[in-house]
Design a protein around this motif. Structure first.
Motif, PDB file in Angstrom:
ATOM      1  N   ASN A   2     -18.215 -12.262   7.261  1.00 58.90           N
ATOM      2  CA  ASN A   2     -18.516 -13.264   8.276  1.00 58.90           C
ATOM      3  C   ASN A   2     -17.312 -13.389   9.209  1.00 58.90           C
ATOM      4  O   ASN A   2     -16.354 -14.111   8.923  1.00 58.90           O
ATOM      5  CB  ASN A   2     -18.823 -14.611   7.605  1.00 58.90           C
ATOM      6  CG  ASN A   2     -19.283 -15.665   8.600  1.00 58.90           C
ATOM      7  OD1 ASN A   2     -18.955 -15.609   9.780  1.00 58.90           O
ATOM      8  ND2 ASN A   2     -20.034 -16.634   8.101  1.00 58.90           N
ATOM      9  N   LYS A   3     -17.368 -12.650  10.322  1.00 60.99           N
ATOM     10  CA  LYS A   3     -16.215 -12.603  11.211  1.00 60.99           C
ATOM     11  C   LYS A   3     -15.890 -13.958  11.835  1.00 60.99           C
ATOM     12  O   LYS A   3     -14.729 -14.279  12.082  1.00 60.99           O
ATOM     13  CB  LYS A   3     -16.436 -11.557  12.304  1.00 60.99           C
ATOM     14  CG  LYS A   3     -16.446 -10.131  11.761  1.00 60.99           C
ATOM     15  CD  LYS A   3     -16.544  -9.102  12.880  1.00 60.99           C
ATOM     16  CE  LYS A   3     -16.494  -7.697  12.322  1.00 60.99           C
ATOM     17  NZ  LYS A   3     -16.592  -6.665  13.392  1.00 60.99           N
ATOM     18  N   ARG A   4     -16.924 -14.746  12.109  1.00 59.72           N
ATOM     19  CA  ARG A   4     -16.662 -16.055  12.689  1.00 59.72           C
ATOM     20  C   ARG A   4     -15.926 -16.952  11.688  1.00 59.72           C
ATOM     21  O   ARG A   4     -15.012 -17.693  12.050  1.00 59.72           O
ATOM     22  CB  ARG A   4     -17.960 -16.748  13.126  1.00 59.72           C
ATOM     23  CG  ARG A   4     -17.667 -18.022  13.915  1.00 59.72           C
ATOM     24  CD  ARG A   4     -18.905 -18.758  14.377  1.00 59.72           C
ATOM     25  NE  ARG A   4     -18.544 -19.830  15.287  1.00 59.72           N
ATOM     26  CZ  ARG A   4     -17.977 -20.971  14.941  1.00 59.72           C
ATOM     27  NH1 ARG A   4     -17.686 -21.185  13.666  1.00 59.72           N
ATOM     28  NH2 ARG A   4     -17.683 -21.891  15.847  1.00 59.72           N
ATOM     29  N   LEU A   5     -16.297 -16.877  10.418  1.00 55.40           N
ATOM     30  CA  LEU A   5     -15.623 -17.658   9.382  1.00 55.40           C
ATOM     31  C   LEU A   5     -14.174 -17.220   9.249  1.00 55.40           C
ATOM     32  O   LEU A   5     -13.270 -18.049   9.104  1.00 55.40           O
ATOM     33  CB  LEU A   5     -16.356 -17.515   8.048  1.00 55.40           C
ATOM     34  CG  LEU A   5     -15.742 -18.264   6.856  1.00 55.40           C
ATOM     35  CD1 LEU A   5     -15.657 -19.763   7.144  1.00 55.40           C
ATOM     36  CD2 LEU A   5     -16.568 -17.995   5.598  1.00 55.40           C
ATOM     37  N   LEU A   6     -13.948 -15.887   9.320  1.00 50.93           N
ATOM     38  CA  LEU A   6     -12.575 -15.385   9.251  1.00 50.93           C
ATOM     39  C   LEU A   6     -11.737 -15.937  10.404  1.00 50.93           C
ATOM     40  O   LEU A   6     -10.595 -16.365  10.217  1.00 50.93           O
ATOM     41  CB  LEU A   6     -12.563 -13.860   9.290  1.00 50.93           C
ATOM     42  CG  LEU A   6     -12.514 -13.137   7.937  1.00 50.93           C
ATOM     43  CD1 LEU A   6     -13.740 -13.475   7.096  1.00 50.93           C
ATOM     44  CD2 LEU A   6     -12.414 -11.634   8.141  1.00 50.93           C
ATOM     45  N   GLY A   7     -12.336 -15.918  11.596  1.00 50.59           N
ATOM     46  CA  GLY A   7     -11.623 -16.436  12.753  1.00 50.59           C
ATOM     47  C   GLY A   7     -11.343 -17.922  12.639  1.00 50.59           C
ATOM     48  O   GLY A   7     -10.277 -18.407  13.048  1.00 50.59           O
ATOM     49  N   MET A   8     -12.303 -18.651  12.074  1.00 52.52           N
ATOM     50  CA  MET A   8     -12.142 -20.087  11.890  1.00 52.52           C
ATOM     51  C   MET A   8     -10.984 -20.374  10.934  1.00 52.52           C
ATOM     52  O   MET A   8     -10.108 -21.211  11.204  1.00 52.52           O
ATOM     53  CB  MET A   8     -13.448 -20.671  11.333  1.00 52.52           C
ATOM     54  CG  MET A   8     -13.505 -22.198  11.354  1.00 52.52           C
ATOM     55  SD  MET A   8     -14.947 -22.853  10.446  1.00 52.52           S
ATOM     56  CE  MET A   8     -16.280 -21.882  11.197  1.00 52.52           C
ATOM     57  N   ILE A   9     -10.969 -19.669   9.803  1.00 51.22           N
ATOM     58  CA  ILE A   9      -9.919 -19.869   8.808  1.00 51.22           C
ATOM     59  C   ILE A   9      -8.557 -19.480   9.382  1.00 51.22           C
ATOM     60  O   ILE A   9      -7.557 -20.183   9.175  1.00 51.22           O
ATOM     61  CB  ILE A   9     -10.227 -19.049   7.532  1.00 51.22           C
ATOM     62  CG1 ILE A   9     -11.435 -19.655   6.813  1.00 51.22           C
ATOM     63  CG2 ILE A   9      -9.012 -19.004   6.604  1.00 51.22           C
ATOM     64  CD1 ILE A   9     -11.913 -18.854   5.623  1.00 51.22           C
ATOM     65  N   GLU A  10      -8.529 -18.365  10.107  1.00 58.34           N
ATOM     66  CA  GLU A  10      -7.275 -17.928  10.720  1.00 58.34           C
ATOM     67  C   GLU A  10      -6.756 -18.989  11.687  1.00 58.34           C
ATOM     68  O   GLU A  10      -5.556 -19.284  11.713  1.00 58.34           O
ATOM     69  CB  GLU A  10      -7.483 -16.609  11.459  1.00 58.34           C
ATOM     70  CG  GLU A  10      -6.207 -16.022  12.044  1.00 58.34           C
ATOM     71  CD  GLU A  10      -6.463 -14.690  12.717  1.00 58.34           C
ATOM     72  OE1 GLU A  10      -5.726 -13.727  12.440  1.00 58.34           O
ATOM     73  OE2 GLU A  10      -7.424 -14.614  13.528  1.00 58.34           O
TER      74      GLU A  10
END
Length: 201
Positions: A2-10
């Motif tokens: 989930n790239k959006r989740l990765l970006g959110m966490i980052e």
């Protein structure tokens, strides 16, 4: 993945800075379950490690996840620290420096509370210029970093020790937590102008 989740966490970890975020905090912020967040954290770590040009990676220690620079760039970072920018120190950085000088050792959260705004940027600036450094960890949850001034700070401001800092002149009803008090007396003591110049070189 989930790239959006990765970006959110980052994004969350970047804003959190040195304090980092626990798994519980990340699950609350992302509104995802722990298993999903853990998988996303692993995916994020894999991305950092696989893409060798990335200068940061993910670390988990003290119960929190943090973004840190990769060890292989240590010598490059050392050059930056040894050759700080010649630009004058900003008012925000000066404010943070004054609070640390008088309240050390102090955590970023305590500094934020005193200023009423986030202090991550000024802290990074002061560290890069060699004026402050990590002085240990607090005993509370998350083991927050404690900041204090360095020998370079003493040298730049003409002090033999922290004991030589001019005392804060408190009126009966004043509170030491006033950032205006820190700023005014710090500027007066070291003849620093409002544009952030003065003794900073």
């Amino acid at each position: 993945m989930n790239k959006r989740l990765l970006g959110m966490i980052e994004s969350f970890l970047f804003i959190a800075g040195d304090e980092g975020l626990t798994l519980k905090q990340l699950t609350a912020l992302t509104a995802e379950d722990e298993a999903t967040v853990l998988q996303a954290l692993q995916d994020l770590l894999d991305t950092y490690e696989e893409e060798i040009y990335r200068g940061i990676t993910l670390k988990h220690y003290g119960g929190a996840y943090r973004l840190v620079t990769k060890a292989e760039f240590a010598e490059d970072i050392k050059r930056l620290l040894e050759n700080p920018s010649p630009q004058t120190i900003t008012k925000a950085s000066l404010e943070v420096l004054a609070i640390i000088a008088y309240k050390q050792p102090v955590t970023r959260v305590e500094i934020d509370d005193l200023r009423g705004v986030k202090s991550e940027g000024p802290l990074h600036t002061l560290i890069s210029r060699g004026f402050i450094m990590e002085k240990g960890r607090s005993e509370g949850t998350g083991r927050a970093i404690l900041y204090g001034t360095t020998d370079l700070f003493l040298d730049r401001f003409g002090l033999k020790s922290i004991a030589d800092l001019p005392p804060l002149k408190l009126e009966e009803d004043d509170e030491v937590e006033s950032n205006d008090l820190f700023m005014t007396q710090f500027q007066e003591a070291f003849e620093i102008d409002n544009d952030g110049g003065g003794n900073d070189t």
